[in-house]
Design a protein around this motif. Structure first.
Motif, PDB file in Angstrom:
ATOM      1  N   ALA A  17      -0.110   3.881  43.450  1.00 25.54           N
ATOM      2  CA  ALA A  17      -0.334   3.164  44.706  1.00 25.54           C
ATOM      3  C   ALA A  17      -0.903   1.804  44.343  1.00 25.54           C
ATOM      4  O   ALA A  17      -2.097   1.687  44.030  1.00 25.54           O
ATOM      5  N   CYS A  18      -0.059   0.804  44.339  1.00 26.92           N
ATOM      6  CA  CYS A  18      -0.524  -0.511  43.925  1.00 26.92           C
ATOM      7  C   CYS A  18      -0.069  -1.574  44.923  1.00 26.92           C
ATOM      8  O   CYS A  18       0.867  -1.363  45.695  1.00 26.92           O
ATOM      9  N   GLY A  19      -0.744  -2.706  44.901  1.00 24.52           N
ATOM     10  CA  GLY A  19      -0.389  -3.791  45.805  1.00 24.52           C
ATOM     11  C   GLY A  19      -0.376  -3.324  47.251  1.00 24.52           C
ATOM     12  O   GLY A  19      -1.324  -2.707  47.745  1.00 24.52           O
ATOM     13  N   GLY A  20       0.735  -3.608  47.927  1.00 24.01           N
ATOM     14  CA  GLY A  20       0.873  -3.189  49.310  1.00 24.01           C
ATOM     15  C   GLY A  20       0.843  -1.691  49.493  1.00 24.01           C
ATOM     16  O   GLY A  20       0.537  -1.194  50.587  1.00 24.01           O
ATOM     17  N   GLY A  21       1.136  -0.933  48.443  1.00 27.45           N
ATOM     18  CA  GLY A  21       1.033   0.523  48.527  1.00 27.45           C
ATOM     19  C   GLY A  21      -0.405   0.979  48.634  1.00 27.45           C
ATOM     20  O   GLY A  21      -0.723   1.918  49.378  1.00 27.45           O
ATOM     21  N   LEU A  22      -1.308   0.319  47.903  1.00 25.12           N
ATOM     22  CA  LEU A  22      -2.726   0.609  48.048  1.00 25.12           C
ATOM     23  C   LEU A  22      -3.203   0.179  49.430  1.00 25.12           C
ATOM     24  O   LEU A  22      -3.996   0.876  50.077  1.00 25.12           O
ATOM     25  N   GLU A  23      -2.706  -0.960  49.899  1.00 26.78           N
ATOM     26  CA  GLU A  23      -3.068  -1.411  51.245  1.00 26.78           C
ATOM     27  C   GLU A  23      -2.582  -0.428  52.305  1.00 26.78           C
ATOM     28  O   GLU A  23      -3.262  -0.202  53.313  1.00 26.78           O
ATOM     29  N   LEU A  24      -1.415   0.170  52.077  1.00 31.59           N
ATOM     30  CA  LEU A  24      -0.911   1.188  52.999  1.00 31.59           C
ATOM     31  C   LEU A  24      -1.855   2.382  53.034  1.00 31.59           C
ATOM     32  O   LEU A  24      -2.194   2.895  54.107  1.00 31.59           O
ATOM     33  N   ALA A  25      -2.294   2.843  51.863  1.00 24.40           N
ATOM     34  CA  ALA A  25      -3.231   3.960  51.805  1.00 24.40           C
ATOM     35  C   ALA A  25      -4.543   3.607  52.496  1.00 24.40           C
ATOM     36  O   ALA A  25      -5.129   4.439  53.202  1.00 24.40           O
ATOM     37  N   LEU A  26      -5.006   2.371  52.313  1.00 21.46           N
ATOM     38  CA  LEU A  26      -6.247   1.928  52.948  1.00 21.46           C
ATOM     39  C   LEU A  26      -6.142   1.908  54.467  1.00 21.46           C
ATOM     40  O   LEU A  26      -7.162   1.925  55.166  1.00 21.46           O
ATOM     41  N   SER A  27      -4.920   1.883  54.983  1.00 21.34           N
ATOM     42  CA  SER A  27      -4.718   1.889  56.429  1.00 21.34           C
ATOM     43  C   SER A  27      -4.883   3.280  57.029  1.00 21.34           C
ATOM     44  O   SER A  27      -4.946   3.417  58.255  1.00 21.34           O
ATOM     45  N   ALA A  28      -4.927   4.301  56.181  1.00 13.87           N
ATOM     46  CA  ALA A  28      -5.131   5.668  56.649  1.00 13.87           C
ATOM     47  C   ALA A  28      -6.624   5.920  56.842  1.00 13.87           C
ATOM     48  O   ALA A  28      -7.480   5.143  56.402  1.00 13.87           O
TER      49      ALA A  28
END
Length: 260
Positions: free
Chosen positions: A105-116
């Motif tokens: 989970a990197c970049g925007g993928g980490l940001e996606l996880a942070l949105s949960a």
């Protein structure tokens, strides 16, 4: 064209699988599709909890699809409802969302996880913000990450792009818990089912208060509650569910939540 998203309904739980081989990267079309899915989830009263995960065993999501960008997708293009990935700017999303991070989970993928609201991680999951290496900024992460983990650790990740493994992520409080890869989805589904049995109007009130009060002084936020300035709190206090909770307690039984 194969859909980049696989969605499954299990009672009141919506499971969303990001499925774009080889790495589950998000291009503009995928982001718009995710926005539609999560908007429908937000607006469907029969759905109470969502799980977001990635297909396969290696990648949750590496973020922005650089190959698509090279072919013409503009980084400032139309991401659709909810912004990038459909979650991080979706207004009024007052239902629990669980991220089941099954790999990178990197970049925007980490940001996606942070949105949960809750992040579960497979033991082999890893996290990074490598934008610095390509001369760009991880914008959403620059806002969110220093508020979620210690400031100095967040700034190190943003400044250097270094990777952290699941154990370090848990140590800093970035993820709720680490699970063997084979147990990740079972735990996410069990947690989702548990939440789906909870009071949806209370969840909505919690999410609105947390979201709106993030940059407010304590007393200012309390004053907004007492002055009936949070719509979800007012709806809760005037609801059938509020009465049901009191009745169930006095009658020593489990409450039956109706979301109204």
């Amino acid at each position: 064209m194969t859909s980049p998203l696989k969605t499954t309904r299990n009672g009141a739980v919506l499971e969303v699988v990001l499925d774009r081989p080889k790495a589950n990267a998000i291009d503009l079309a995928t982001s718009r599709a995710m926005g539609e899915v999560f908007t429908d989830f937000r607006d469907d009263d029969s759905l109470r909890v969502a799980i977001i995960t990635g297909a396969g065993e290696k990648f949750f999501c590496p973020g922005w699809d650089l190959k698509a960008a090279a072919e013409g997708d503009a980084v400032d293009g139309d991401y659709g409802k909810g912004g990038f990935g459909g979650l991080q700017e979706l207004r009024g999303l007052n239902k629990p969302v669980i991220a089941a991070v099954n790999g990178i989970a990197c970049g925007g993928g980490l940001e996606l996880a942070l949105s949960a609201d809750i992040i579960l991680a497979a033991s082999h999951a890893s996290f990074a913000l490598p934008e610095i290496r390509s001369g760009t900024v991880a914008d959403a992460a620059s806002i969110k990450l220093p508020k979620r983990i210690p400031y100095h650790i967040a700034m190190e990740m943003l400044f250097t792009g270094r990777w952290i493994d699941a154990e370090e992520a848990a140590r800093w409080g970035l993820v709720n818990r680490i699970l063997p890869a084979d147990d990740l989805m079972a735990e996410a589904r069990a947690m989702a089912q548990q939440l789906a049995k909870g009071p949806p109007l209370v969840f909505a009130a919690i999410k609105e208060i947390v979201r709106e009060a993030e940059d407010m002084k304590f007393q200012d936020a309390m004053n907004r509650i007492t002055k009936s300035q949070f719509a979800t709190v007012e709806r809760l206090y005037r609801s059938e569910d509020q009465l049901e909770g009191a009745r169930a307690f006095s009658e020593k039984r489990d409450p039956v939540w109706k979301g109204r």
